[in-house]
Design an enzyme around this catalytic site. Structure first.
Site, PDB file in Angstrom:
ATOM      1  N   SER A   1       9.486   6.047  -3.480  1.00 50.14           N
ATOM      2  CA  SER A   1       9.370   5.074  -2.393  1.00 50.14           C
ATOM      3  C   SER A   1       8.342   5.598  -1.408  1.00 50.14           C
ATOM      4  O   SER A   1       8.248   6.823  -1.187  1.00 50.14           O
ATOM      5  CB  SER A   1      10.722   4.929  -1.682  1.00 50.14           C
ATOM      6  OG  SER A   1      10.549   4.343  -0.407  1.00 50.14           O
TER       7      SER A   1
ATOM      8  N   GLY B   1       5.276   4.693  -8.772  1.00 46.52           N
ATOM      9  CA  GLY B   1       6.071   3.479  -8.996  1.00 46.52           C
ATOM     10  C   GLY B   1       5.168   2.245  -8.989  1.00 46.52           C
ATOM     11  O   GLY B   1       5.288   1.360  -9.856  1.00 46.52           O
ATOM     12  N   HIS B   2       4.246   2.187  -8.026  1.00 45.88           N
ATOM     13  CA  HIS B   2       3.314   1.046  -7.977  1.00 45.88           C
ATOM     14  C   HIS B   2       2.391   1.048  -9.200  1.00 45.88           C
ATOM     15  O   HIS B   2       2.057  -0.002  -9.740  1.00 45.88           O
ATOM     16  CB  HIS B   2       2.436   1.122  -6.720  1.00 45.88           C
ATOM     17  CG  HIS B   2       3.195   0.998  -5.437  1.00 45.88           C
ATOM     18  ND1 HIS B   2       3.388   2.047  -4.582  1.00 45.88           N
ATOM     19  CD2 HIS B   2       3.807  -0.070  -4.856  1.00 45.88           C
ATOM     20  CE1 HIS B   2       4.071   1.650  -3.529  1.00 45.88           C
ATOM     21  NE2 HIS B   2       4.350   0.375  -3.671  1.00 45.88           N
TER      22      HIS B   2
ATOM     23  N   HIS C   1       2.196   4.821  -4.921  1.00 42.39           N
ATOM     24  CA  HIS C   1       2.680   5.998  -5.649  1.00 42.39           C
ATOM     25  C   HIS C   1       2.859   5.599  -7.109  1.00 42.39           C
ATOM     26  O   HIS C   1       2.529   4.459  -7.495  1.00 42.39           O
ATOM     27  CB  HIS C   1       3.976   6.518  -5.017  1.00 42.39           C
ATOM     28  CG  HIS C   1       5.023   5.457  -4.815  1.00 42.39           C
ATOM     29  ND1 HIS C   1       5.595   4.781  -5.860  1.00 42.39           N
ATOM     30  CD2 HIS C   1       5.568   4.937  -3.686  1.00 42.39           C
ATOM     31  CE1 HIS C   1       6.466   3.907  -5.400  1.00 42.39           C
ATOM     32  NE2 HIS C   1       6.461   3.976  -4.072  1.00 42.39           N
TER      33      HIS C   1
ATOM     34  N   GLY D   1       0.816  -1.208   0.000  1.00 45.37           N
ATOM     35  CA  GLY D   1       0.000   0.000   0.000  1.00 45.37           C
ATOM     36  C   GLY D   1       0.849   1.257   0.000  1.00 45.37           C
ATOM     37  O   GLY D   1       2.012   1.229  -0.405  1.00 45.37           O
TER      38      GLY D   1
ATOM     39  N   LYS E   1      13.257  -1.412  -7.990  1.00 39.00           N
ATOM     40  CA  LYS E   1      13.776  -0.566  -6.905  1.00 39.00           C
ATOM     41  C   LYS E   1      14.302  -1.455  -5.770  1.00 39.00           C
ATOM     42  O   LYS E   1      15.325  -1.173  -5.171  1.00 39.00           O
ATOM     43  CB  LYS E   1      12.655   0.340  -6.426  1.00 39.00           C
ATOM     44  CG  LYS E   1      12.760   0.828  -5.027  1.00 39.00           C
ATOM     45  CD  LYS E   1      13.305   2.214  -4.989  1.00 39.00           C
ATOM     46  CE  LYS E   1      13.478   2.770  -3.609  1.00 39.00           C
ATOM     47  NZ  LYS E   1      13.124   1.944  -2.500  1.00 39.00           N
TER      48      LYS E   1
ATOM     49  N   GLY F   1       8.777  -4.286  -8.458  1.00 41.43           N
ATOM     50  CA  GLY F   1       9.641  -3.179  -8.864  1.00 41.43           C
ATOM     51  C   GLY F   1      11.113  -3.535  -8.748  1.00 41.43           C
ATOM     52  O   GLY F   1      11.529  -4.222  -7.808  1.00 41.43           O
TER      53      GLY F   1
END
Ligand code: PAF
Length: 286
Positions: free
Chosen positions: A191, A42-43, A40, A37, A155, A153
């Site tokens: 992040s 990125g998700h 952002h 959850g 990341k 991701g």
């Protein structure tokens, strides 16, 4: 059954399974995007990739307690389920799976998935037990939803490497797909933890990406990894970072140490800025 196209929310494994079965009975493919959850861009990039890969997309939203250490930020980890649901809906996600802790870890839960080797250095050394928690919950999610694809991701590169290893080792049928890191214009990787940065720390944070790029440039010029990483860590401290847990060059799949660039590798770093732990990584090719 709900209309396809609008986000639906389920909280039990039984409901998740019945929605997925409904799609499967129609011959539709399924992709899963596991998240904790606080979503952002990125998700949302993961959701967009999932929508390209499969007919139906499930995003899980579960702050997994077993991947947090005793001194870590579990209780203050951002939780904003209604906002997450709105973002998933707008992105075209079909289903949000938001189980409670008791649904994922009922009384008597006693099993841990532990991946040797790839999970041991770097984050594994600084956050003991973290990857056991990740591997256990990801295995559960992939068994619960049984998707054709699972999207993560880049990341969290080491996490992705751990998940690829466990999916191979346990013959999980989902294809594991990595999506490149989404960055702010100044290079800071998106992040959920960036929300903790003070304005001053936020202005210092892009130095992390610049440090990774400097190591990549040096490696391409044939310089030794250890010296480059040593200098990059000193630069980060000089820029205002409170500490550098590691900055290191590793084999992209196995996480074994790389001394000189002879094949594709990953430069990975973990730092503290103010009270916030920031991690990032980039790829580098000879
Ligand atoms: O990357 C994350 O958000 C989490 O580690 C994951 C993969 C959802 C497991 O809890």
């Amino acid at each position: 059954m709900p209309q396809d196209g609008n986000l639906d929310i389920v909280r039990s494994v039984a409901d998740l399974r019945s929605r997925v079965k409904y799609w499967r009975d129609q011959g539709l493919s399924v992709a899963m995007v596991p998240t904790m959850g606080a979503l952002h861009q990125g998700h949302l990039a993961l959701v967009r990739t999932a929508l390209e890969l499969a007919d139906r997309v499930v995003a899980s939203v579960f702050v997994n307690p077993t991947q947090f250490g005793p001194s870590e930020d579990l209780s203050r980890y951002p939780r904003q389920e209604a906002q997450d649901a709105g973002l998933l809906d707008q992105a075209g996600c079909h289903l949000m799976f938001a189980p409670k802790v008791e649904e994922m870890y009922p009384d008597g839960f006693a099993t841990t998935i532990s991946v040797k080797g790839v999970s041991q250095p770097l984050e594994g050394a600084f956050r003991p037990g973290h990857f056991d928690g990740v591997a256990t919950v990801v295995t559960k999610l992939l068994m619960q939803g049984r998707p054709d694809f699972a999207v993560f991701g880049e990341k969290d590169w080491q996490q992705l490497a751990v998940i690829r290893r466990l999916a191979r080792d346990l013959d999980l049928p989902a294809e594991i797909v990595g999506v490149p890191t989404v960055r702010e214009a100044d290079g800071l990787a998106l992040s959920s933890r960036n929300a903790y940065l003070s304005p001053e720390d936020r202005s210092v944070a892009p130095a992390l990406h610049r440090a990774l790029q400097a190591v990549a440039e040096g490696l391409k010029q044939g310089k030794a990894a250890e010296e480059l990483c040593h200098r990059a860590a000193a630069d980060l401290l000089a820029a205002g970072f409170a500490s550098v847990d590691y900055i290191d060059v590793r084999d992209a799949d196995t996480m074994a140490k790389v001394l000189k660039l002879s094949r594709p590798a990953r430069i990975l770093a973990a730092t503290k800025l103010g009270g916030t732990r920031l991690i990032d990584n980039i790829g580098v090719e000879p």
